[in-house]
Design a protein around this motif. Structure first.
Motif: not given
Length: 200
Positions: A98-101, A103-105, A124-125
């Motif tokens: 996800x876009x938020x994920x 950004x976190x990574x 996440x995956x």
């Protein structure tokens, strides 16, 4: 070397490794005799069958992150440490993070927390809130992933029991993770044709 030792670590035998690498090099238009003369020695060496007869072990995350950075045209290294941030973003997007994920990574990568970024990617995956372990080795990533994908463990926390990992339906709750991982490792007889499918 990094990839070859990783494959060895997931259970590829010397014979399977020779077959796999020969197939890949010949597919790349190398003459089979050239492979036998120039490359098979290195594969046998990594299995402790040539040279000093030292059985080489797969590289840990720290070794990959801190030593032998990839140069132009190289394909080894840690994707979180050695990838250009925009290329990493594209790769994460292709893996449906996800876009938020993303950004976190990418924030973790920017803060040089490469292993934590990898762990966040794992969570996440694999659709887990907290994997409950620290990733420190690519082979650990593989075995933990196989454990989850095979139904041995479901770490997705239920809202009613936030601290207790829940077993997937049909999986014995008493199944011991370490014995299952050891069993997977010792019984992992991978046909070369199945290798690419296994690593996807």
């Amino acid at each position: 070397m990094q990839y070859g030792l990783f494959l060895k670590g997931i259970g590829l035998t010397l014979e399977q490794a020779l077959q796999f690498w020969k197939q890949e090099f010949v597919r790349g238009k190398m003459d089979p005799d050239k492979f036998d003369k120039g490359y098979s020695y290195n594969i046998r060496h990594s299995f402790g069958k040539e040279g000093k007869r030292t059985d080489c072990t797969p590289y840990s995350c720290m070794k990959i992150i801190l030593t032998n950075p990839p140069g132009q045209g190289d394909y080894h290294g840690c994707p979180f440490r050695h990838s250009d941030p925009e290329l990493l973003r594209q790769k994460l997007e292709s893996y449906r993070v996800s876009p938020a994920g993303m950004d976190q990574i990418l924030d973790l990568v920017k803060g040089t927390q490469y292993q934590v970024a990898c762990q966040k990617y794992f969570e996440m995956t694999h659709n887990v809130d907290d994997c409950g372990f620290s990733l420190s080795h690519p082979n650990q990533f593989f075995f933990e992933s196989q454990w989850i994908l095979s139904g041995g463990k479901d770490l997705k926390k239920e809202s009613s029991q936030p601290d207790t990992p829940q077993a997937k339906p049909g999986v014995q709750k008493t199944k011991d993770k370490s014995s299952t991982l050891a069993s997977m490792n010792s019984s992992l007889e991978v046909d070369v044709e199945e290798l690419e499918e296994l690593l996807q």
